[in-house]
Design a protein around this motif. Structure first.
Motif, PDB file in Angstrom:
ATOM      1  N   HIS A 159       1.061  -1.271  -0.173  1.00 51.76           N
ATOM      2  CA  HIS A 159       0.256  -0.045   0.069  1.00 51.76           C
ATOM      3  C   HIS A 159       1.185   1.778  -0.335  1.00 51.76           C
ATOM      4  N   GLU A 160       1.866   1.151   0.010  1.00 54.42           N
ATOM      5  CA  GLU A 160       2.583   2.399  -0.048  1.00 54.42           C
ATOM      6  C   GLU A 160       3.706   2.364  -1.270  1.00 54.42           C
ATOM      7  N   PRO A 161       3.482   3.946  -1.874  1.00 58.72           N
ATOM      8  CA  PRO A 161       3.905   4.128  -2.818  1.00 58.72           C
ATOM      9  C   PRO A 161       5.458   4.173  -3.328  1.00 58.72           C
ATOM     10  N   VAL A 162       5.990   3.723  -4.087  1.00 54.20           N
ATOM     11  CA  VAL A 162       6.991   3.218  -4.411  1.00 54.20           C
ATOM     12  C   VAL A 162       7.540   3.456  -5.963  1.00 54.20           C
ATOM     13  N   ALA A 163       8.691   4.291  -6.212  1.00 55.83           N
ATOM     14  CA  ALA A 163       9.144   4.896  -7.342  1.00 55.83           C
ATOM     15  C   ALA A 163      10.256   4.414  -7.747  1.00 55.83           C
ATOM     16  N   LEU A 164      10.305   4.260  -8.998  1.00 56.28           N
ATOM     17  CA  LEU A 164      12.200   4.446  -9.661  1.00 56.28           C
ATOM     18  C   LEU A 164      12.907   4.701 -10.434  1.00 56.28           C
ATOM     19  N   VAL A 165      13.841   5.274 -10.513  1.00 58.35           N
ATOM     20  CA  VAL A 165      14.087   6.618 -11.618  1.00 58.35           C
ATOM     21  C   VAL A 165      15.228   5.540 -12.536  1.00 58.35           C
ATOM     22  N   ASP A 166      15.304   5.121 -13.803  1.00 58.63           N
ATOM     23  CA  ASP A 166      16.760   5.480 -14.777  1.00 58.63           C
ATOM     24  C   ASP A 166      17.335   6.856 -14.774  1.00 58.63           C
ATOM     25  N   LEU A 167      18.658   6.863 -13.941  1.00 56.75           N
ATOM     26  CA  LEU A 167      18.661   8.084 -14.287  1.00 56.75           C
ATOM     27  C   LEU A 167      20.312   7.861 -15.347  1.00 56.75           C
ATOM     28  N   ASP A 168      20.149   6.895 -15.678  1.00 57.36           N
ATOM     29  CA  ASP A 168      21.913   5.733 -16.929  1.00 57.36           C
ATOM     30  C   ASP A 168      21.722   6.652 -18.005  1.00 57.36           C
ATOM     31  N   ILE A 169      22.156   7.706 -18.128  1.00 54.49           N
ATOM     32  CA  ILE A 169      21.891   8.494 -19.445  1.00 54.49           C
ATOM     33  C   ILE A 169      22.541   7.725 -20.862  1.00 54.49           C
ATOM     34  N   HIS A 170      23.143   6.884 -20.133  1.00 54.39           N
ATOM     35  CA  HIS A 170      24.275   5.890 -21.287  1.00 54.39           C
ATOM     36  C   HIS A 170      23.730   4.746 -21.296  1.00 54.39           C
ATOM     37  N   GLY A 171      23.026   4.000 -20.537  1.00 50.77           N
ATOM     38  CA  GLY A 171      21.867   2.591 -20.327  1.00 50.77           C
ATOM     39  C   GLY A 171      20.946   2.675 -20.471  1.00 50.77           C
ATOM     40  N   GLY A 172      19.931   3.292 -19.492  1.00 51.56           N
ATOM     41  CA  GLY A 172      18.300   3.569 -19.159  1.00 51.56           C
ATOM     42  C   GLY A 172      17.860   2.186 -19.762  1.00 51.56           C
ATOM     43  N   ASP A 173      18.330   0.899 -19.558  1.00 51.32           N
ATOM     44  CA  ASP A 173      17.870  -0.500 -19.104  1.00 51.32           C
ATOM     45  C   ASP A 173      16.550  -0.458 -18.983  1.00 51.32           C
ATOM     46  N   GLN A 207       3.353   2.785 -14.536  1.00 49.60           N
ATOM     47  CA  GLN A 207       2.830   1.315 -13.536  1.00 49.60           C
ATOM     48  C   GLN A 207       3.264  -0.105 -13.966  1.00 49.60           C
ATOM     49  N   HIS A 208       4.794  -0.558 -13.581  1.00 49.74           N
ATOM     50  CA  HIS A 208       4.739  -1.943 -13.254  1.00 49.74           C
ATOM     51  C   HIS A 208       3.644  -3.161 -12.827  1.00 49.74           C
ATOM     52  N   PRO A 209       3.581  -4.351 -12.983  1.00 57.62           N
ATOM     53  CA  PRO A 209       2.569  -4.738 -12.017  1.00 57.62           C
ATOM     54  C   PRO A 209       2.780  -4.956 -10.907  1.00 57.62           C
ATOM     55  N   SER A 210       3.623  -5.149 -10.305  1.00 58.95           N
ATOM     56  CA  SER A 210       3.621  -4.904  -8.963  1.00 58.95           C
ATOM     57  C   SER A 210       3.451  -4.117  -8.245  1.00 58.95           C
ATOM     58  N   GLY A 211       2.744  -2.664  -8.681  1.00 56.41           N
ATOM     59  CA  GLY A 211       2.440  -1.561  -8.183  1.00 56.41           C
ATOM     60  C   GLY A 211       3.662  -0.008  -8.275  1.00 56.41           C
ATOM     61  N   LEU A 212       4.857  -0.317  -8.408  1.00 56.59           N
ATOM     62  CA  LEU A 212       6.071   0.211  -8.402  1.00 56.59           C
ATOM     63  C   LEU A 212       5.816   1.334  -9.377  1.00 56.59           C
ATOM     64  N   GLN A 213       5.539   2.831  -9.355  1.00 56.16           N
ATOM     65  CA  GLN A 213       5.699   3.774 -10.711  1.00 56.16           C
ATOM     66  C   GLN A 213       7.343   3.586 -11.296  1.00 56.16           C
ATOM     67  N   PHE A 214       7.493   3.513 -11.918  1.00 53.29           N
ATOM     68  CA  PHE A 214       8.938   3.764 -13.100  1.00 53.29           C
ATOM     69  C   PHE A 214       9.073   4.999 -13.650  1.00 53.29           C
ATOM     70  N   LEU A 215       9.712   5.458 -13.516  1.00 57.13           N
ATOM     71  CA  LEU A 215      10.006   6.746 -15.017  1.00 57.13           C
ATOM     72  C   LEU A 215      11.624   6.415 -15.124  1.00 57.13           C
ATOM     73  N   ALA A 216      11.007   6.727 -16.757  1.00 55.10           N
ATOM     74  CA  ALA A 216      12.702   6.294 -17.244  1.00 55.10           C
ATOM     75  C   ALA A 216      13.687   7.329 -17.908  1.00 55.10           C
ATOM     76  N   SER A 217      14.476   6.975 -18.031  1.00 57.42           N
ATOM     77  CA  SER A 217      15.661   8.028 -18.542  1.00 57.42           C
ATOM     78  C   SER A 217      14.645   9.050 -19.971  1.00 57.42           C
ATOM     79  N   GLY A 218      14.509   8.689 -20.849  1.00 57.78           N
ATOM     80  CA  GLY A 218      14.371   8.790 -21.789  1.00 57.78           C
ATOM     81  C   GLY A 218      15.546   9.790 -22.774  1.00 57.78           C
ATOM     82  N   CYS A 219      16.911   9.017 -22.351  1.00 62.95           N
ATOM     83  CA  CYS A 219      17.383   8.977 -23.051  1.00 62.95           C
ATOM     84  C   CYS A 219      17.959   7.982 -24.145  1.00 62.95           C
ATOM     85  N   ASP A 220      18.633   8.426 -24.898  1.00 59.45           N
ATOM     86  CA  ASP A 220      19.093   7.217 -26.226  1.00 59.45           C
ATOM     87  C   ASP A 220      20.696   7.157 -25.833  1.00 59.45           C
ATOM     88  N   ALA A 221      20.983   5.848 -25.700  1.00 61.48           N
ATOM     89  CA  ALA A 221      22.302   5.615 -24.753  1.00 61.48           C
ATOM     90  C   ALA A 221      23.735   6.383 -25.761  1.00 61.48           C
TER      91      ALA A 221
END
Ligand SMILES: Nc1ncnc2c1ncn2[C@@H]1O[C@H](COP(=O)(O)OP(=O)(O)O)[C@@H](O)[C@H]1O
Ligand SMILES: [Mg+2]
Length: 408
Positions: A159-173, A207-221
């Protein structure tokens, strides 16, 4: 200041605008919005329509109705006392007579900053925890660790909101790790950072099926991309205002955006492995964080790809680094790779394996874990230097058993 102050200026008089921008630019922590929008800004400099003052007051009422935390500075060349009183009644916080002078503007900004600091610290008391994950070198498993920690926390606290951010601008996987469709990410949010608000942020999270909120980098490697200074500070503080835990995969390069995130994080997880070149880089990164005055309690060192027979090696490296390992993640290449290739977290893909169980069991302890001084328990105390110790001496790194490297 924990975050930047976003300012918007709505003045027909260009000279007033320029003077205000110039005065604000002399101070730290301000960010000026590009247009005249009020998006999620903290302060608006608004010029009074001297022919239709009621028009301006209606606008102030309407703005404060939708954004009660916004502070409005009113400016005009003339102001009769009755109008001034009315301006304060509708919610204007400061009045700046034209032409703008430092004597008027600076004390008004100082009063504003005091009020703002009070508001922000109140918000921070309720804010979530930011956990930055950085790999000491590419390939050590930072993305695997960030993803699986975030998913495990979300699974344990549904029930707790959890987020994951992809800040790898050279990876972004990370979109692939989680098999979620990603169209926009950080690059979109930071185009005009002063306009960023909760609505825009929420519409960019996936949103991932687990409920996790995902924020992508949006960068091309292969993009040569850099975020504007202050952008990550603002994104992170907005994320933490609506999530209990925010995990950020920082990749393995200490670029300015990553430094911003590390500075503002509650905890920094350094992912390392037990090979000599990686340990040498670990030592160096710890020194950099120490020079930046990071407290030892903020850093957790985690060994990835750990083998059971490496206990003594771990103790020796703890002595060399002057730090206890906060976690030892079992080596299981098959499960780790299979999980990535199926776009599934380890706890779903290989729940019975020791690596998945580490994520399920070790996570709570790790994100609350404090790095300790290894001096008390180093098994190597009093012994001669081993091969590893000799290698470190030869590359200018001495074993340090009496004091912690980080936070000195
Ligand atoms: N505990 C582990 N045991 C074995 N292999 C692992 C482990 N964790 C990650 N890996 C593998 O290491 C490789 C690199 O992982 P990744 O998370 O992409 O690293 P990074 O983000 O640091 O570049 C992947 O093939 C992954 O499957
Ligand atoms: Mg990675």
């Amino acid at each position: 200041m924990a975050r930047l102050i976003a300012v918007s200026i709505d003045c027909r008089n260009n000279e007033i605008r320029q003077t205000f921008v110039e005065m604000i630019s002399r101070r730290q922590h301000y960010l000026i919005a590009k247009g005249q929008g009020t998006g999620a800004v903290d302060m608006l400099l608004l010029e009074l329509d001297e022919y239709r003052p009621q028009h301006t007051f209606d606008r102030v009422r309407q703005l404060l109705g939708t954004a009660p935390d916004l502070e409005i500075f009113l400016t005009a060349s003339r102001m009769d006392p009755q109008l001034l009183l009315e301006a304060f009644r509708v919610g204007v916080k400061e009045f700046l007579p034209q032409p703008l002078t430092r004597q008027d503007v600076e004390p008004a900004l100082e009063r504003f900053e005091t009020r703002f600091a009070g508001k922000v610290s109140g918000l921070e008391l309720r804010a979530g925890k930011v956990i930055a994950v950085i790999g000491v070198r590419g390939g050590v498993g930072a993305s695997t660790v960030a993803t699986n920690l975030a998913v495990s926390v979300q699974q344990a606290r549904r029930h707790e909101p959890v987020a994951l951010v992809d800040l790898d601008i050279h990876g972004g996987d990370l979109g692939l790790f989680l098999d979620v469709p990603v169209s926009q990410g950080l690059t979109h949010l930071t185009k005009d950072i002063s306009r960023l608000d909760e609505t825009i942020l929420r519409s960019t999270l996936v949103q991932h099926p687990s409920g996790l909120q995902f924020l992508a980098s949006g960068c091309d490697a292969y993009d040569d991309f850099m975020f504007e200074p202050g952008s990550m500070m603002r994104v992170t503080s907005l994320l933490r205002s609506i999530h209990r835990h925010v995990f950020i995969d920082c990749g393995h390069v200490l670029n300015p955006s990553v430094k911003e995130v590390l500075d503002g994080a509650d905890q920094v997880i350094l992912v390392t492995t037990l090979s000599l070149p990686v340990i040498r880089r670990t030592k160096r990164l710890l020194e950099i964080l120490s020079a930046a005055h990071y407290p030892t309690t903020k850093i957790a060192l985690v060994v990835n790809r750990y083998e059971k027979d490496q206990k003594d090696l771990v103790a020796e490296i703890e002595g060399l680094l002057g730090m206890h390992m906060a976690g030892l993640i079992p080596n299981d290449y098959e499960s780790a790779s299979e999980a990535i290739n199926h776009g599934k977290p380890l706890t779903v893909m290989a729940s019975k394996t020791s690596i998945a169980q580490w994520y399920q069991g070790g996570v709570g302890q790790l994100i609350g874990e404090q790095a300790k001084d290894a001096s008390a328990s180093s098994k190597e105390e009093g012994k001669g230097l081993s091969f590893l110790g000799r290698c470190f001496s030869s590359i200018g790194v001495e074993a340090r058993r009496k004091s912690s490297v980080v936070g000195r």
